[in-house]
Scaffold this active site. Structure first.
Site, PDB file in Angstrom:
ATOM      1  N   ASN A   1      -7.430   4.345   9.230  1.00  0.00           N
ATOM      2  CA  ASN A   1      -6.945   3.117   9.866  1.00  0.00           C
ATOM      3  C   ASN A   1      -7.118   3.113  11.382  1.00  0.00           C
ATOM      4  OD1 ASN A   1      -4.965   5.117   8.752  1.00  0.00           O
ATOM      5  ND2 ASN A   1      -3.639   4.235  10.321  1.00  0.00           N
TER       6      ASN A   1
ATOM      7  N   HIS B   1      -2.069  -7.450   2.466  1.00  0.00           N
ATOM      8  CA  HIS B   1      -2.046  -8.078   3.797  1.00  0.00           C
ATOM      9  C   HIS B   1      -3.171  -7.621   4.714  1.00  0.00           C
ATOM     10  CE1 HIS B   1       0.020  -4.939   6.415  1.00  0.00           C
ATOM     11  NE2 HIS B   1       0.242  -4.440   5.221  1.00  0.00           N
TER      12      HIS B   1
ATOM     13  N   SER C   1      -4.061  -2.943  -0.599  1.00  0.00           N
ATOM     14  CA  SER C   1      -2.912  -3.690  -0.066  1.00  0.00           C
ATOM     15  C   SER C   1      -3.344  -5.109   0.288  1.00  0.00           C
ATOM     16  CB  SER C   1      -2.383  -2.976   1.175  1.00  0.00           C
ATOM     17  OG  SER C   1      -1.402  -3.767   1.812  1.00  0.00           O
TER      18      SER C   1
ATOM     19  N   CYS D   1       5.948   7.238  21.671  1.00  0.00           N
ATOM     20  CA  CYS D   1       6.741   7.670  22.811  1.00  0.00           C
ATOM     21  C   CYS D   1       7.848   8.587  22.302  1.00  0.00           C
ATOM     22  CB  CYS D   1       7.334   6.460  23.517  1.00  0.00           C
ATOM     23  SG  CYS D   1       8.015   6.895  25.099  1.00  0.00           S
TER      24      CYS D   1
ATOM     25  N   GLY E   1       0.835  -1.190   0.000  1.00  0.00           N
ATOM     26  CA  GLY E   1       0.000   0.000   0.000  1.00  0.00           C
ATOM     27  C   GLY E   1       0.874   1.245   0.000  1.00  0.00           C
ATOM     28  N   THR E   2       1.948   1.186   0.756  1.00  0.00           N
ATOM     29  CA  THR E   2       2.857   2.339   0.849  1.00  0.00           C
ATOM     30  C   THR E   2       3.426   2.699  -0.524  1.00  0.00           C
ATOM     31  OG1 THR E   2       3.437   1.742   3.111  1.00  0.00           O
ATOM     32  CG2 THR E   2       4.995   3.157   1.933  1.00  0.00           C
TER      33      THR E   2
ATOM     34  N   THR F   1      10.649  -7.362 -11.345  1.00  0.00           N
ATOM     35  CA  THR F   1       9.949  -8.642 -11.527  1.00  0.00           C
ATOM     36  C   THR F   1       8.777  -8.719 -10.561  1.00  0.00           C
ATOM     37  OG1 THR F   1      12.011  -9.660 -12.209  1.00  0.00           O
ATOM     38  CG2 THR F   1      10.252 -11.158 -11.504  1.00  0.00           C
TER      39      THR F   1
ATOM     40  N   GLN G   1      -7.747   0.449   3.935  1.00  0.00           N
ATOM     41  CA  GLN G   1      -8.583  -0.058   5.039  1.00  0.00           C
ATOM     42  C   GLN G   1     -10.026  -0.300   4.610  1.00  0.00           C
ATOM     43  OE1 GLN G   1      -7.606  -1.173   7.854  1.00  0.00           O
ATOM     44  NE2 GLN G   1      -5.528  -0.363   7.995  1.00  0.00           N
TER      45      GLN G   1
END
Ligand SMILES: Cc1ncc(COP(=O)(O)O)c(C=O)c1O
Length: 391
Positions: free
Chosen positions: A151, A201, A199, A325, A71-72, A237, A179
């Protein structure tokens, strides 16, 4: 230990039928699809069959699909591909404040290359209002990129209206549908959209495979320069295993998405209602209705999201916090902050996303565990619920 996976927006388990479909491509079907001999032909056909299957799912033409590594990459290809192709027509892009980093950071990169980007705000419920996109468009604008569904909150954006505004203004429209795909209907034919990202996955296929649908006639600059694969739009490929996996996953969605989504929504609602019924001081983040059927994002007041997440992990429950963080202090998720969420509430937010394999027993186990952990953490908190209420 019992394991309950409630993080399907991060990634999904591989469907057993997908696993079975790709098995021959890990052994005898090893050819390069660009080779003209038998070994190449043996895999070229399955790649093109997968393209057909995916096109049938979205209602696009097979040749409108460009396979990519994720997706990226597809978001990069859409945004840079249009920016570099159309920079002589204008150097302004409109996106939103709640996009995935794949879009936000691509836009930030383009800013460093002399493009201007307007980040349209969202309302308090996390929705991009079409009028804010209209206001942001200038005569220099070449692309609008607004995600189909978020997301973290699951908020479903008014893509038809935003796309219509882009069209009226003669501007191309991209949507990141990573999403939304497989969770709500995405109908390419009726969408006023020129480029759409998906995407593998996130739909029970494999990591490292995705794609971009590019409307016929829309020209993009390649981002990966190399061979002539994907009609020169993406060199390299093909990821045959990943593409075949997506083909199978999309064919499964075509056959059973409605039923799958109905069951996921039932479990999500049961989970959400039980939490809100049993635990005081919760806030639902995002739009209560314009939301993906599998996602719920909740602020647990007087609890730190990270602490809750780690405690739940110890009980086998996987979920997610969008917080980061930084220099020792936890910062609330940028998405929730962009929605105007109280910073303390944003720190106490967790996302639960359900999907294939979740059961009633999972939901019951998770609700019991969350109730117990929240009670424990609140009792330890310097600002417990009772004291906070008395303030
Ligand atoms: C909305 C959205 N866009 C893009 C991506 C990136 O997809 P990939 O993991 O295939 O690169 C994700 C993954 O989390 C996502 O949720």
């Amino acid at each position: 230990m019992r394991k309950v996976y409630l993080d399907h927006n991060a990634t999904t388990p591989v469907h057993p039928d997908v696993r079975e479909a790709v098995a021959p491509f890990l052994s005898e079907l090893f050819g390069n699809p660009s080779s003209i001999h038998w070994a190449g032909r043996d895999v070229r056909k399955p790649v093109e069959d997968a393209r057909q299957e995916i096109a049938a799912f979205f209602g696009c033409q097979p040749l409108e699909i460009v396979f990519a590594s994720s997706g990226t990459e597809s978001d990069n290809l859409a945004i840079k591909g249009i920016a570099f192709r159309k920079e002589n027509a204008g150097k302004h892009i409109v996106t939103s404040t709640v996009e995935h980093p794949a879009v936000i950071n691509t836009c930030r990169f383009l800013e460093s290359q002399g493009f201007r980007v307007t980040y349209a705000p969202v309302n308090r419920q996390g929705i991009v209002e079409p009028e804010s996109v209209r206001k942001a468009i200038t005569k220099d604008t070449i692309l609008v990129s607004v995600m189909y569904a978020n997301n973290e909150t699951g908020c479903v954006m008014p893509i038809e209206e935003i796309g219509a505004i882009a069209r009226e203004s003669g501007v191309l429209m991209h949507t990141d549908a990573v999403q939304a795909t497989g969770k709500i209907p995405v109908d390419w034919k009726s969408l006023p959209v020129d480029l759409l990202t998906f995407s593998g996955h996130k739909i029970n296929a494999l990591k490292g495979a995705g794609g971009l649908i590019v409307r016929k006639g829309v020209e993009i600059e390649a981002v990966l320069h190399g061979g002539h694969q994907e009609r020169g739009r993406r060199g390299g490929t093909e990821n045959v295993v990943g593409i075949v996996a997506m083909g199978k996953a999309f064919s499964l969605l075509r056959a059973g998405m409605e039923q799958e989504v109905r069951e996921t929504r039932r479990l999500r609602d049961k989970f959400e209602n039980a939490l809100f019924g049993r635990i005081p001081e919760l806030v639902l983040n995002g739009h209560p209705a314009r939301r993906l059927p599998n996602t719920v994002n909740i602020s647990f007041r007087f609890v730190e999201g990270e602490a809750l997440l780690l405690n739940l992990d110890m009980l086998g429950i996987a979920c997610s916090s969008g917080s980061a963080c930084t220099s020792g202090s936890i910062e609330g998720s940028p998405i929730l902050m962009a929605m105007g969420t109280d910073p303390v509430d944003a720190q106490g937010a967790l996302r639960f996303s359900l999907g294939m394999g979740n059961t009633d027993a999972d939901v019951e186990y998770a609700v019991d565990a969350i109730e117990a952990v929240v009670e424990k953490l609140r009792a330890m908190s310097p600002l417990g619920v009772k004291e906070a209420k008395a303030r």
